[in-house]
Design a protein around this motif. Structure first.
Motif, mmCIF file in Angstrom:
data_model
loop_
_atom_site.group_PDB
_atom_site.id
_atom_site.type_symbol
_atom_site.label_atom_id
_atom_site.label_comp_id
_atom_site.label_asym_id
_atom_site.label_seq_id
_atom_site.Cartn_x
_atom_site.Cartn_y
_atom_site.Cartn_z
ATOM 1 N N SER A 98 0.825 -1.215 0.000
ATOM 2 C CA SER A 98 0.000 0.000 0.000
ATOM 3 C C SER A 98 0.854 1.258 0.000
ATOM 4 O O SER A 98 0.387 2.335 -0.411
ATOM 5 N N TRP A 110 1.082 3.418 -3.031
ATOM 6 C CA TRP A 110 0.041 4.428 -3.254
ATOM 7 C C TRP A 110 0.247 5.650 -2.340
ATOM 8 O O TRP A 110 0.067 6.780 -2.765
ATOM 9 N N HIS A 148 -3.750 10.287 -3.740
ATOM 10 C CA HIS A 148 -4.195 9.142 -2.934
ATOM 11 C C HIS A 148 -4.404 9.540 -1.475
ATOM 12 O O HIS A 148 -5.397 9.199 -0.845
ATOM 13 N N ALA A 168 -8.257 -5.159 3.140
ATOM 14 C CA ALA A 168 -9.558 -5.129 2.463
ATOM 15 C C ALA A 168 -10.457 -6.170 3.127
ATOM 16 O O ALA A 168 -10.102 -7.351 3.195
ATOM 17 N N VAL A 196 -14.704 -3.583 1.456
ATOM 18 C CA VAL A 196 -14.826 -3.633 -0.009
ATOM 19 C C VAL A 196 -16.031 -4.515 -0.348
ATOM 20 O O VAL A 196 -15.958 -5.732 -0.278
ATOM 21 N N ASN A 226 -10.387 -6.398 -7.563
ATOM 22 C CA ASN A 226 -10.486 -5.421 -6.475
ATOM 23 C C ASN A 226 -9.208 -5.401 -5.648
ATOM 24 O O ASN A 226 -8.732 -4.343 -5.239
ATOM 25 N N ALA A 257 -6.149 -4.024 -7.955
ATOM 26 C CA ALA A 257 -6.176 -2.662 -8.491
ATOM 27 C C ALA A 257 -6.067 -1.590 -7.417
ATOM 28 O O ALA A 257 -5.877 -0.422 -7.738
ATOM 29 N N GLN A 258 -6.185 -1.974 -6.148
ATOM 30 C CA GLN A 258 -6.274 -0.960 -5.094
ATOM 31 C C GLN A 258 -5.176 -1.148 -4.044
ATOM 32 O O GLN A 258 -4.529 -2.203 -4.006
#
Ligand code: FES
Length: 581
Positions: free
Chosen positions: A18, A21, A32, A53, A89, A117, A120-121
């Motif tokens: 993470s 980002w 972000h 998530a 999510v 999901n 992509a995140q």
């Protein structure tokens, strides 16, 4: 390893996925971070923390996941306690009773949604909240392919059904009393009372149906906390388990423990053996094959037969037995059951805790020998599963002998063929239907492409005329699936399916069909020449869909013997991490 996602144990916050980002000092990361702040989070809440998530299959239609709106808060609590940052999510819910023509049409779509999901995140790890039938395999398949640390949180079974002091079991008692109603033995008022009494709490079906089987399989595979799958949804242990999932996933991120570290061939063997001991749903075969193939393991149908052959059914749970999942939990649950079959299991297999199955079983015990039997007092001497082959099913088909009347395990009779579900429905109640208890009912065009989506039509109704005579079981053959709560001498998953020209498409009413479970054989008594002649005259039906997801499904779906996954989703080919710019 299923993707090119990060495969390096993070040593410090900057190593987290993470952080790609949130960490850099550039224009994109400004966006972000500022968007997280837009949602009311301070930078120290998310930056440098494992971002978890919580993949939630709640929806207003998700009858079995009604408690997930609350339960997600328990998971979040656990994530925060362990120093992570939880993000809910929402994904497709797949409520088994509402989704038509079949949730199986959408299992792979949910798997794809989960995978993309996560990829992509800015996610470091995932808690997978599922339970109702197809949600479990879909969540696992997606998480395996995403290649990030993941833990599966099962919804838990609902409490026992109740009607006038009698226990009612999901599905199984519906089928049973529907036959009694068709025979004129159940009044409108009684039927209405049953409707209000059979599903009376949060949670998944409390018989050993597909949900209970697949949540058990997730646990045996090592993807859940030990004992998690047996906890009833309304039990206070359930939110405690949910919070523990939240705590553990944060640790798993720091350990970089991903699904393919856990899902070994030995783990699948353990799952198959346990499924035999619980007389698990036949749907588990398709799902386990599909899950295994996502993990790069080519699991064959024969492996199910080989491993199941020496394992008696010891879970005394409906539809094969007497009790329900609530009783199973009180009796020691899945870990208790596995102590009874420990000699058949590979106890070195590891789970999401990084601990072995032996560690789990050291802390487990059986508290009720009638609910969880000892090995030499099984509830059925018949196997929980048989894989058949023959000229009617060259790719194989399956049957659950323990759920069938024993007299039908070796049977030869004339076929009564229904071309599709509507044809069957239009005939089955006719008083003058030319059918005897010895007939073999055949339903075609109910497979992966023909159904479409391989609906659970495999427990064909006994013709009403015979029900009134007291007949409650017959040999039935189809390329459909069957609900795990169903029972009877139903031969399922015939591959290849009739819609693509499998031999089931060539059967005519009156042909003799032989089913021999001890010999694992299914045979259509016509000559090879006659079979070839009929095949040459067979005309393929037009495609079920010409656009949309259905068209993509039809073009790419595999047959039952390879797990009904879409061809482009299978395997472990690398998928690039998204560029962040
Ligand atoms: Fe959801 Fe049975 S309908 S588990």
């Amino acid at each position: 390893m299923p993707s090119e996602m990060k495969r390096r144990r993070p040593e410090k916050p900057e190593d987290l996925r993470s952080n790609r980002w949130f960490g850099p000092d550039d224009m994109r990361s400004f966006g972000h971070r500022s968007r997280m702040k837009q949602m009311g989070f301070a930078q120290e809440e998310f930056e440098g923390k494992p971002v978890i998530a919580i993949v939630n299959t709640w929806s207003g239609f998700a009858h079995c996941h009604a408690h997930f709106r609350d339960r997600v808060e328990d998971v979040k609590r656990g994530v925060l306690q362990a120093g992570g940052f939880p993000v809910e999510v929402p994904v497709m819910a797949l409520p088994e009773n509402f989704v038509k023509p079949s949730t199986m049409l959408y299992r792979n779509l949910l798997a794809m949604e989960v995978e993309e999901n996560l990829r992509a995140q800015p996610v470091d790890g995932a808690v997978l909240m599922g339970g109702c039938d197809k949600t479990t395999p879909a969540l696992l398949m997606g998480a395996i392919s995403a290649g990030l640390p993941a833990i599966y949180m099962p919804a838990g079974p609902m409490l026992r059904g109740n009607w006038r002091g009698q226990v009612l079991g999901s599905g199984s008692d519906l089928w049973k009393y529907w036959d009694e109603r068709r025979a004129g033995n159940v009044s409108d008022a009684q039927w209405d009372e049953m409707e209000g009494g059979i599903n009376r709490s949060d949670g998944v079906c409390m018989t050993m149906g597909t949900a209970a089987t697949m949540t058990a399989m997730a646990e045996v595979l090592g993807m859940s906390l030990p004992g998690a799958s047996s906890i009833p949804a309304p039990d206070a242990n359930h939110p405690r388990m949910a919070a523990a999932c939240g705590r553990r996933i944060v640790e798993m991120v720091w350990e970089d423990l991903i699904p393919t570290d856990i899902l070994t061939p030995g783990a699948f063997d353990n799952a198959i053996i346990t499924s035999a001991a619980i007389a698990g749903s036949t749907n588990a075969i398709i799902h386990l094959v599909a899950i295994a193939r996502r993990a790069g393991i080519d699991l064959k149908l024969e492996r199910f037969d080989e491993l199941s052959a020496h394992v008696p059914v010891i879970a005394n749970i409906r539809p094969s037995g007497k009790y329900l999942m609530e009783d199973f939990y009180y009796a020691g649950g899945l870990p208790g059951l596995m102590t009874r079959i420990a000699k058949h299991l590979d106890l070195t297999q590891k789970n999401v805790l990084g601990k072995t199955l032996q560690d789990t079983l050291d802390a487990a015990k059986v508290w009720n020998d009638d609910v969880i039997r000892v090995l030499d007092q099984p509830i059925s001497s018949a196997n929980g599963l048989a894989v058949l082959r023959g000229n009617l099913a060259p790719g194989g088909c399956v049957m659950k002998p323990s759920a069938a009347e024993p007299r039908l395990l070796k049977h030869k009779g004339p076929a009564l063929v229904f071309d599709d579900y509507n044809h069957m429905a239009s005939q089955v109640d006719l008083d003058d239907l030319d059918v005897t208890p010895d007939h073999v009912l055949v339903l075609r065009n109910s497979g992966p492409q023909g159904g479409p989506g391989m609906p659970e039509w495999g427990m064909l109704p006994i013709p009403t005329k015979l029900v009134k005579q007291g007949v409650r079981d017959m040999v039935r053959i189809s390329d459909a699936r069957m609900s795990g709560t169903s029972y009877g001498a139903c031969v399922l998953h015939v591959a290849p399916e009739s819609f693509v020209g499998g031999p089931l498409a060539l059967v005519k009413t009156g042909d003799l069909i032989e089913v021999d479970i001890p010999e694992r054989r299914i045979h259509l008594h016509i000559s090879d020449e006659e079979m070839a002649k009929r095949k040459a005259a067979w005309v393929p039906p037009p495609p079920r869909y010409t656009r949309g997801y259905g068209a993509m499904f039809s073009q790419h779906i595999g047959q039952a013997d390879v797990g009904c996954d879409l061809d482009f989703l299978q395997g472990t080919a690398a998928t690039a991490e998204p560029e962040i710019h």
